[in-house]
Design an enzyme around this catalytic site. Sequence first.
Site, PDB file in Angstrom:
ATOM      1  N   CYS A   1      -3.727  -1.755  12.920  1.00 12.44           N
ATOM      2  CA  CYS A   1      -3.837  -1.005  11.806  1.00 12.44           C
ATOM      3  C   CYS A   1      -5.289  -0.680  10.826  1.00 12.44           C
ATOM      4  O   CYS A   1      -5.323  -0.026  10.115  1.00 12.44           O
ATOM      5  CB  CYS A   1      -2.967  -1.937  10.825  1.00 12.44           C
ATOM      6  SG  CYS A   1      -1.290  -2.128  11.161  1.00 12.44           S
TER       7      CYS A   1
ATOM      8  N   HIS B   1      -4.280   0.831   3.642  1.00 13.68           N
ATOM      9  CA  HIS B   1      -3.286   0.997   4.474  1.00 13.68           C
ATOM     10  C   HIS B   1      -1.980   0.737   4.057  1.00 13.68           C
ATOM     11  O   HIS B   1      -1.903  -0.334   3.104  1.00 13.68           O
ATOM     12  CB  HIS B   1      -3.687  -0.092   5.485  1.00 13.68           C
ATOM     13  CG  HIS B   1      -2.736  -0.591   6.667  1.00 13.68           C
ATOM     14  ND1 HIS B   1      -2.075   0.635   7.251  1.00 13.68           N
ATOM     15  CD2 HIS B   1      -1.933  -1.626   7.058  1.00 13.68           C
ATOM     16  CE1 HIS B   1      -1.207   0.062   8.306  1.00 13.68           C
ATOM     17  NE2 HIS B   1      -1.247  -1.281   7.875  1.00 13.68           N
TER      18      HIS B   1
ATOM     19  N   ASN C   1       5.315   1.557   7.524  1.00  9.81           N
ATOM     20  CA  ASN C   1       3.805   1.218   8.288  1.00  9.81           C
ATOM     21  C   ASN C   1       3.573   2.269   9.466  1.00  9.81           C
ATOM     22  O   ASN C   1       4.045   1.873  10.606  1.00  9.81           O
ATOM     23  CB  ASN C   1       3.805  -0.309   8.474  1.00  9.81           C
ATOM     24  CG  ASN C   1       2.363  -0.696   9.087  1.00  9.81           C
ATOM     25  OD1 ASN C   1       1.547   0.171   9.517  1.00  9.81           O
ATOM     26  ND2 ASN C   1       2.306  -2.090   8.953  1.00  9.81           N
TER      27      ASN C   1
END
Length: 324
Positions: free
Chosen positions: A114, A251, A281
């Site tokens: 990520c 993020h 996500n």
Amino acid sequence: MTVRAVLKGVGHYLPERVVENAEIETWIDTSDEWIRSRSGIERRHFAAEGELTSELAEKAARAALADAGMQAEDIDAIVVATSTPDTTFPSVATVVQAALGIQKGFAFDVQAVCAGFVYAMANANALILSDQAKRVLVIGAETFSRIMNWEDRTTCVLFGDGAGAVVLEAQTGSGTSDDAGILATDLNSDGRYRDLLYVDGGVSSTQTAGVLVMQGKEVFRHAVEKLARTAETALDKAGLTSDDVSWIVPHQANSRIITKTAQKMGVSMDRVILTVKDHGNTSAASIPLALSVAKSENKFSPHDLLVMEAIGGGLAWGAVVLRL
């Protein structure tokens, strides 16, 4: 005069299929309320059968090139951040290079889960500052739906597929924090925490792709402290503080993490780009995807100061300070 990597264009691509929380309720023992309250996620996009990470990346790249008013042949290098490549090798970046018809320069992938896009931006910035490239296409692209454990209701509801891309170009600045472009980066990792978030497969270990495994509470605990610290460190490197920030572009993992990180930095939520509700996500794709969506909604103004920060498996985390 100082060379800066200046943002010239952004773009994104989302697969056509939208999966609402209500649909996931029919697959596993969960609820829309449970998912929303713990993550802020209401829906996400899933790639179609046979739709590859490289295809998502290519479409986002074309959108970014169009936004920059550039042609593919103007690009010297491509850096793709992904943890879900089409194949073990070659890199997704070289597949995108070929799809765009680029026959010069170089292309490679970065794998920091990520945090991948932040790592890719730092690498692209270094390429520009060292004069190895004048224009770099930086892409985050993922098909995380392919590595979900659909029997683990705590993780499978969180992730989605998508891609975002930016074009960076070498330009000269005065060398002050008023310059347009990347002003500072900060990268970190600590492999002692690798078991908090990982995929239980791989070429060397199981010869399978594996599925995602996460200790959510522990990741949450690390995320808020580490994200705030890396953002503040990058700002300090640029000679700036959180008071100077126009927008945090974080993020997009979890709305609670994003809110608590902003609070820790002393930045109000009306200065935070939040897209996790609609995309889930998307790992390395989440920051460039959020950038592109925010630009399409006319949220940014010339000279705005952006802070991009992310944390992912590794643990790996980092931040980029960039002025538009």
